[in-house]
Design an enzyme around this catalytic site. Structure first.
Site, short mmCIF file in Angstrom:
data_model
loop_
_atom_site.label_atom_id
_atom_site.label_comp_id
_atom_site.label_asym_id
_atom_site.label_seq_id
_atom_site.Cartn_x
_atom_site.Cartn_y
_atom_site.Cartn_z
N ASN A 1 0.82 -1.20 0.00
CA ASN A 1 0.00 0.00 0.00
C ASN A 1 0.86 1.25 0.00
OD1 ASN A 1 -1.91 1.95 0.29
ND2 ASN A 1 -2.78 1.19 2.20
N ASP A 2 1.40 1.61 1.16
CA ASP A 2 2.14 2.86 1.27
C ASP A 2 3.28 2.98 0.24
OD1 ASP A 2 0.58 3.76 3.33
OD2 ASP A 2 1.87 2.95 4.89
N VAL A 3 3.89 1.85 -0.09
CA VAL A 3 5.05 1.90 -0.99
C VAL A 3 4.65 2.22 -2.43
CG1 VAL A 3 6.43 0.36 0.41
CG2 VAL A 3 5.02 -0.60 -1.40
#
Lengths: 102, 465
Positions: free
Chosen positions: B394-396
């Site tokens: 997700n965040d990456v």
């Protein structure tokens, strides 16, 4: 004047940090997990200290406190040595190139 | 009985073999041989220690028994452990190294004659300092790794535990460790030695509780480093070259990994250590974007998109590990390849819970390592790819890291997933990732959300291909 042997050990230590620095930077990122498990295994060479402690007593004093800590440390380090090297071996065996496993 | 000089040379040899063991890891081909070097080095070190003491009486038998017990447990764990549990295993192993270092330090403190360090109450000053450092760092490694282990296992909540006055308290304890070490060295009091151990255990515990689950890659690397410094401290005490070399290698290895992990998150080491990341933002920012339209699809839509693609890039993350979806994923990729679709994998440095976590899982699922690429190698390819398949990450992938200077993850290197013609995002819900921020990618025109368990969705797509 003689140089304290400590200085020699310190030199080995410092130079090894540099060796570690360059060697580890050359480790491919895909093998970072095996790197951690193998460093785990080799740092358990601390078992040599545990063996010295364990063997220190004669037959009367074999179970004095110091030796018992030695024995326990031997088991802990042995878990790490066997576990670390074997799990690394297991992981590395899985890294295959394209055609081989098809 | 081996002479001291001869055994020192053998210890040096095993130190060199350990260097070669790490050197081997520069490529998968040489890595297996490297591991053998490591085993050989260990065998030499242990054998030489026995020979140099040359006391093969009762103690020897007892030692073999303890060695065997440990060895069997270790071997059993190594064969049983699932690859998804590797972070926990490594954390657990770190704690054992730490505790072993503590035990050896205690043994040496109680019986310094055996180690040639003087007599109880009159231990050589240098040795006592080295011993204290080894013991303290070992204790910190032990309790810190236990906490990391509990967090990774899910026994303890992965969210950061913070309280008022945490940092001053930690600082106070760290200072008192130094003061007590100083007093210990001047008085040789065994009570101080035990106090030193106790507060070192405590600080290890306190240092790790404020660090959150997704920062575990940094924590594990850091503890890896600590275990090395602990070993080196004991190595100085025992005047053992193998241990000093190994400690330095492991110490710097862990430090480099921590650095790489921090860089992968664009955070400073201290920022991670001080902990509490995401705890504040989480509630605030998740609210305001909920109304935005999201396109969601099913396995059929996803299969259709992929069938018509000529190249697909897969972006795995921690969610894939949780869902154990790596095998299902590889089956999907096999089917894609049969349809002449080019597939590659893109791995962010901090994907997963430890360095290289995703690579091991893909290797386990028989994904050839030359199809797996690091961020820098593959990031330009997204623009030319037809489909990006984000599974458990997700965040990456969050483009906000490039566009919004206000975002807490601004400046973090991310995979340019949004440049693909279409993005398939497998996720259970729209909830924000660990950093507590919304992912803009969810709302992009070319993104299709696949709301499902990663493993189930992947299997369904394969059926529809």
């Amino acid at each position: 004047m003689e140089i304290d042997p400590f200085i020699f050990r310190l030199s080995i230590f410092i130079l090894s940090i540099f060796i570690g620095y360059y060697v580890v930077w050359s480790v491919t990122p895909s093998l970072h997990t095996p790197l951690m498990s193998v460093t785990n295994a080799i740092s358990s060479v601390i078992i040599v200290g545990a063996i010295i402690a364990g063997l220190a007593g004669n037959s009367d004093t074999i179970f004095n406190t110091s030796s018992i800590f030695g024995f326990l440390a031997i088991s802990l380090a042995a878990i790490n040595i066997f576990g670390g090297f074997l799990v690394t071996q297991r992981m590395l065996a899985m890294y295959k190139k394209k055609k081989k496993d098809k | 009985m081996l002479s001291a000089n001869l055994s020192a040379i053998f210890y040096l040899i095993s130190g060199v073999l350990f260097i070669l063991a790490l050197r081997g890891l520069s490529s998968p081909e040489t890595s297996r041989q490297g591991n053998l070097f490591g085993i050989l080095g260990m065998a030499i070190a242990v054998t030489v220690t026995f020979l140099s003491i040359g006391n093969f009486s009762t103690g020897f038998v007892v030692i073999l028994i303890f060695l065997l017990i440990g060895g069997l447990i270790g071997a059993f764990i190594a064969y049983k452990i699932p690859m998804t549990a590797m972070p926990e295993l490594v954390a657990g192993f770190h704690s054992l190294v730490g505790l072993a270092a503590v035990f050896v330090a205690i043994a040496a403190f109680l019986n310094p004659e055996a180690f040639n360090l003087g007599s109880p109450g009159n231990i050589k000053l240098g040795s006592l300092i080295e011993m204290s450092i080894g013991a303290a760092v070992g204790a910190i490694t032990f309790s810190g790794s236990i906490i990391a282990f509990l967090k990774l296992q899910g026994i303890m909540s992965g969210s950061p535990i913070t309280f008022k006055g945490q940092h001053p308290l930690n600082a106070l304890i760290l200072i008192s460790i130094i003061v007590i070490t100083y007093l210990l060295c001047s008085t040789q009091s065994s009570n101080l030695f035990w106090i030193l151990l106790a507060i070192s255990f405590l600080i290890g515990f306190l240092l790790i509780i404020p660090i959150g689950g997704a920062d575990m890659p940094v924590v594990i690397s850091m503890l890896n480093s600590y275990s090395g410094w602990a070993a080196a401290g004991i190595g100085f005490t025992l005047e053992n070259t193998a241990l000093i070399i190994t400690g330095a290698l492991v110490g710097s290895s862990g430090a480099i990994l921590s650095y790489i992990m921090c860089k992968g998150m664009n955070r400073s080491f201290f920022n991670v250590i001080l902990g509490g990341f995401g705890a504040i933002e989480q509630s605030a920012s998740a609210q305001n974007k909920e109304q935005k339209p999201v396109k969601s699809g099913n396995a059929d839509d996803a299969a259709f998109l992929m069938k018509n693609a000529s190249s697909v890039i897969i972006v795995p993350g921690y969610g894939m590990a949780v869902a154990q979806a790596q095998h299902a994923l590889r089956e999907m990729v096999d089917t894609l390849k049969k349809n002449d679709i080019k597939v590659s994998y893109a791995i962010h440095p901090v994907a997963g819970r430890m360095p290289g976590h995703m690579n091991v899982l893909l290797a386990e699922a028989n994904v050839p390592y030359d199809e797996v690429f690091e961020l820098e190698e593959i990031n330009n390819d997204f623009a030319n790819a037809d489909v990006a398949f984000v599974i458990g990450a997700n965040d990456v992938t969050n483009p906000v890291a490039k566009t919004d200077p206000q975002s807490p993850i601004y400046g973090m290197p991310v995979l340019d997933v949004e440049k693909c013609k279409s993005v398939l995002f497998v996720k259970r819900s729209l909830s924000p990732g660990y950093a507590g921020i919304d992912n803009d990618l969810f709302y992009k025109e070319n993104t299709l959300m696949l709301f499902a368990d990663a493993k189930k969705m992947t299997e369904d797509i394969t059926k529809n291909l």
